[in-house]
Design an enzyme around this catalytic site. Structure first.
Site, mmCIF file in Angstrom:
data_model
loop_
_atom_site.group_PDB
_atom_site.id
_atom_site.type_symbol
_atom_site.label_atom_id
_atom_site.label_comp_id
_atom_site.label_asym_id
_atom_site.label_seq_id
_atom_site.Cartn_x
_atom_site.Cartn_y
_atom_site.Cartn_z
ATOM 1 N N ASP A 14 0.596 -1.586 0.024
ATOM 2 C CA ASP A 14 0.103 -0.198 -0.361
ATOM 3 C C ASP A 14 0.885 0.933 0.161
ATOM 4 O O ASP A 14 1.729 1.100 -0.021
ATOM 5 C CB ASP A 14 -0.637 -0.183 1.201
ATOM 6 C CG ASP A 14 -1.978 0.881 1.290
ATOM 7 O OD1 ASP A 14 -2.194 1.350 -0.246
ATOM 8 O OD2 ASP A 14 -2.695 1.985 1.910
ATOM 9 N N ARG A 27 0.243 9.344 -9.842
ATOM 10 C CA ARG A 27 0.176 7.988 -8.863
ATOM 11 C C ARG A 27 0.741 7.370 -9.881
ATOM 12 O O ARG A 27 1.120 6.515 -8.840
ATOM 13 C CB ARG A 27 -1.735 8.594 -8.428
ATOM 14 C CG ARG A 27 -2.526 9.607 -7.447
ATOM 15 C CD ARG A 27 -3.442 8.913 -7.382
ATOM 16 N NE ARG A 27 -4.612 7.378 -7.036
ATOM 17 C CZ ARG A 27 -3.984 6.780 -5.518
ATOM 18 N NH1 ARG A 27 -3.353 7.328 -5.287
ATOM 19 N NH2 ARG A 27 -4.459 5.718 -5.328
ATOM 20 N N THR A 60 -10.520 -7.100 -5.954
ATOM 21 C CA THR A 60 -11.570 -7.101 -6.385
ATOM 22 C C THR A 60 -11.566 -5.698 -6.631
ATOM 23 O O THR A 60 -12.622 -4.472 -7.396
ATOM 24 C CB THR A 60 -12.249 -8.091 -5.725
ATOM 25 O OG1 THR A 60 -11.818 -9.633 -6.927
ATOM 26 C CG2 THR A 60 -13.536 -8.319 -7.296
ATOM 27 N N ASN A 62 -10.511 -2.894 -6.079
ATOM 28 C CA ASN A 62 -10.004 -1.931 -6.870
ATOM 29 C C ASN A 62 -10.419 -1.289 -8.482
ATOM 30 O O ASN A 62 -10.530 -0.539 -8.712
ATOM 31 C CB ASN A 62 -7.916 -1.853 -6.854
ATOM 32 C CG ASN A 62 -7.757 -2.575 -5.453
ATOM 33 O OD1 ASN A 62 -6.464 -2.858 -5.812
ATOM 34 N ND2 ASN A 62 -7.950 -1.242 -4.826
ATOM 35 N N ARG A 65 -11.436 2.112 -8.762
ATOM 36 C CA ARG A 65 -10.603 3.005 -8.810
ATOM 37 C C ARG A 65 -11.248 3.763 -10.680
ATOM 38 O O ARG A 65 -12.306 3.265 -11.341
ATOM 39 C CB ARG A 65 -9.041 2.989 -8.988
ATOM 40 C CG ARG A 65 -8.925 2.945 -7.430
ATOM 41 C CD ARG A 65 -7.450 2.372 -7.252
ATOM 42 N NE ARG A 65 -6.986 2.125 -6.015
ATOM 43 C CZ ARG A 65 -6.213 2.236 -5.345
ATOM 44 N NH1 ARG A 65 -5.009 2.266 -5.719
ATOM 45 N NH2 ARG A 65 -5.979 2.057 -3.784
ATOM 46 N N ARG A 187 -5.579 -2.166 8.349
ATOM 47 C CA ARG A 187 -6.812 -2.841 7.776
ATOM 48 C C ARG A 187 -5.811 -4.218 7.503
ATOM 49 O O ARG A 187 -5.252 -3.966 6.511
ATOM 50 C CB ARG A 187 -8.025 -2.251 8.168
ATOM 51 C CG ARG A 187 -7.316 -1.382 6.828
ATOM 52 C CD ARG A 187 -8.434 -0.476 6.137
ATOM 53 N NE ARG A 187 -8.515 0.383 4.758
ATOM 54 C CZ ARG A 187 -8.604 1.721 5.324
ATOM 55 N NH1 ARG A 187 -8.560 2.359 6.453
ATOM 56 N NH2 ARG A 187 -7.729 2.870 4.272
ATOM 57 N N SER A 189 -8.052 -5.104 5.080
ATOM 58 C CA SER A 189 -8.527 -4.325 3.239
ATOM 59 C C SER A 189 -9.182 -6.383 2.999
ATOM 60 O O SER A 189 -8.925 -6.565 1.379
ATOM 61 C CB SER A 189 -7.981 -4.000 2.571
ATOM 62 O OG SER A 189 -7.277 -2.751 3.494
ATOM 63 N N GLU A 200 1.229 -13.161 12.376
ATOM 64 C CA GLU A 200 1.408 -11.916 13.613
ATOM 65 C C GLU A 200 1.905 -10.722 11.432
ATOM 66 O O GLU A 200 2.068 -10.694 10.687
ATOM 67 C CB GLU A 200 2.603 -12.407 13.383
ATOM 68 C CG GLU A 200 3.087 -13.404 14.282
ATOM 69 C CD GLU A 200 2.776 -12.847 15.264
ATOM 70 O OE1 GLU A 200 2.437 -11.520 16.256
ATOM 71 O OE2 GLU A 200 2.132 -14.127 16.561
#
Ligand code: FPP
Length: 240
Positions: A14, A27, A60, A62, A65, A187, A189, A200
């Protein structure tokens, strides 16, 4: 040295977009740098003996966007897979994919099949690229596969348990031991929900293009200091 305590590493890559924006770039350039970082990490993980590396390349969700960003990412996958495969080939890395091909462009699917085929006999680490992937969707696909096996009488009705359920997932990989998410968000996601049960978790602020083998090395050192109990207690530490 890496041992069976760390068989499966998973990474949520990310922060590509923010990495680029921080530098005043578009981006997409962040994704391009992310692809380079992935190659370095995959080769390093294999070199130090991690048997399985799963990475979240495209969820999926994504697809929500902008069309331009999705198109750029799909072009990047085709371009990157076509170029990276020779490096994976040279490093004896086997590339596999999790997720669904439904909804993916034909050229993306073709390139995925090619890299999978070309690296299928490699005996080093496995790089599992999660593309058009969602963890809940994978669990639903697994339930459907079991149901189909039963309906076609390919298997006798077996008692499904949490160990043998893995064979119905997109790939029969061991549970994830260590999961790293770059980019500061804390998170999951919808990533590898079944496999992450006792993983972990490490959340780091660095954006993925800045993620290096050195950072991973530090995380692994820390992971080896953690006391994994899988719901039990550490017998050696708790004698009473
Ligand atoms: C999340 O960053 C990243 C992605 C949606 C794509 C990940 C893709 C790569 C690392 C590129 C190459 C991968 C392969 C398999 C060739 P983000 O865009 O959500 O970043 P942000 O949170 O800063 O917006």
């Amino acid at each position: 040295m890496i041992d069976d305590k760390l068989k499966h590493l998973a990474i949520i890559m990310d922060g590509n977009g923010r990495w680029a924006q921080k530098k005043g770039l578009i981006r997409s350039l962040g994704h391009k740098e992310g692809a380079k970082a992935l190659e370095k990490i995959a080769i390093y993980a294999n070199k130090i003996g991690i048997k399985y590396l799963s990475v979240y390349a495209f969820s999926t969700d994504n697809f929500k966007r902008s069309e331009a960003e999705v198109t750029y990412l799909m072009d990047l996958f085709v371009d990157t897979f076509s170029k990276q495969y020779s490096k994976y080939e040279k490093n004896n890395i086997k590339v596999i994919f999790s997720g669904t091909e439904k909804g993916l462009r034909k050229d993306v699917i073709k390139t995925m099949h090619e890299i999978k085929e070309k690296t299928k006999d490699n005996t080093g680490g496995v790089l599992n690229i999660c593309l058009n992937y969602g963890g809940q969707e994978e669990i639903i696909r697994a339930a459907e596969r079991y149901h189909e096996d039963l309906a076609n009488k390919r298997v006798k009705k077996i008692q499904i348990n949490r160990d043998n359920f893995y064979q119905y997932l997109d790939n029969n990989l061991p549970p994830v031991d260590l999961m790293v998410r770059t980019g500061g968000e804390k998170r999951l996601s919808n990533f590898l929900l079944y496999q992450l049960t006792y993983a972990e978790l490490y959340f780091i602020d660095d954006y993925f293009p800045d993620f290096t083998p050195k950072i991973l090395e530090k995380i692994i050192d820390n992971f080896y200091k953690r006391d994994r109990k899988f719901g039990g207690i550490n017998e050696k530490k708790n004698k009473n």
